[in-house]
Scaffold this motif. Structure first.
Motif, short mmCIF file in Angstrom:
data_model
loop_
_atom_site.label_atom_id
_atom_site.label_comp_id
_atom_site.label_asym_id
_atom_site.label_seq_id
_atom_site.Cartn_x
_atom_site.Cartn_y
_atom_site.Cartn_z
N SER A 129 0.79 -1.58 -55.59
CA SER A 129 0.84 -2.85 -54.87
C SER A 129 1.59 -3.86 -55.71
O SER A 129 1.15 -4.26 -56.78
CB SER A 129 -0.60 -3.34 -54.60
N ASN A 130 2.74 -4.29 -55.20
CA ASN A 130 3.59 -5.22 -55.92
C ASN A 130 3.93 -6.45 -55.07
O ASN A 130 4.90 -7.14 -55.31
CB ASN A 130 4.88 -4.52 -56.38
N ALA A 131 3.14 -6.70 -54.05
CA ALA A 131 3.40 -7.87 -53.20
C ALA A 131 3.10 -9.15 -53.96
O ALA A 131 2.20 -9.20 -54.78
CB ALA A 131 2.53 -7.81 -51.94
N ALA A 138 -3.49 -15.26 -49.96
CA ALA A 138 -3.43 -14.29 -48.87
C ALA A 138 -2.47 -13.14 -49.20
O ALA A 138 -2.81 -11.97 -49.00
CB ALA A 138 -3.00 -14.98 -47.57
N VAL A 139 -1.28 -13.46 -49.69
CA VAL A 139 -0.29 -12.43 -49.97
C VAL A 139 -0.60 -11.68 -51.27
O VAL A 139 -0.61 -10.45 -51.31
CB VAL A 139 1.13 -13.03 -50.05
N GLY A 182 -3.30 -7.09 -50.42
CA GLY A 182 -3.46 -5.88 -51.24
C GLY A 182 -4.86 -5.31 -51.16
O GLY A 182 -5.05 -4.09 -51.12
N PHE A 183 -5.85 -6.20 -51.12
CA PHE A 183 -7.24 -5.76 -50.99
C PHE A 183 -7.44 -5.03 -49.66
O PHE A 183 -8.01 -3.93 -49.62
CB PHE A 183 -8.17 -6.97 -51.07
N VAL A 239 0.39 -4.60 -59.54
CA VAL A 239 1.33 -5.28 -60.42
C VAL A 239 0.99 -6.76 -60.36
O VAL A 239 1.02 -7.38 -59.30
CB VAL A 239 2.79 -5.04 -59.99
N ALA A 240 0.62 -7.31 -61.50
CA ALA A 240 0.21 -8.72 -61.57
C ALA A 240 1.20 -9.48 -62.45
O ALA A 240 2.38 -9.17 -62.47
CB ALA A 240 -1.23 -8.83 -62.09
N SER A 241 0.73 -10.47 -63.16
CA SER A 241 1.60 -11.24 -64.05
C SER A 241 0.79 -11.74 -65.22
O SER A 241 -0.44 -11.58 -65.26
CB SER A 241 2.22 -12.42 -63.30
#
Length: 100
Positions: free
Chosen positions: A4-6, A29-30, A35-36, A57-59
């Motif tokens: 998940s990279n949104a 939301a995005v 992703g959830f 994928v987070a930051s």
């Protein structure tokens, strides 16, 4: 494997607070809710395909979640929506890992 990279960052143009079509804070939301929901709906397939992996994928930017203002209606900090959503995503990933 599900990756998940949104994401919508904090540098997009427009008003400080934006909402999704469902009325949720847009970045939350995005970055988190979408992703959830996707992971929840694909979980039976991931379990059936074991061993499987779910990667978010987070930051580096995270901010403590204000559970009294999750939809960012009171906060004026420009980075808060993105940073809170990324922390929620990381917390979800960690919880998902510990359940398997």
């Amino acid at each position: 494997m599900l990756v998940s990279n949104a994401g919508i960052g904090s540098q997009n143009e427009g008003p400080g607070r934006q909402t999704s079509a469902d009325g949720h804070e847009l970045r939350f939301a995005v970055n988190y809710l979408a992703g959830f929901l996707l992971a929840h709906r694909l979980l039976p397939l991931l379990k059936a395909a074991a061993p499987s992996r779910f990667v978010n994928v987070a930051s580096l930017g995270q901010h403590p979640i204000d559970f009294d203002d999750v939809m960012i209606t009171k906060t004026t900090a420009a980075c808060a929506p993105n940073a809170q959503s990324k922390l929620a995503q990381i917390m979800f990933t960690d919880r998902s890992r510990s359940r398997n």
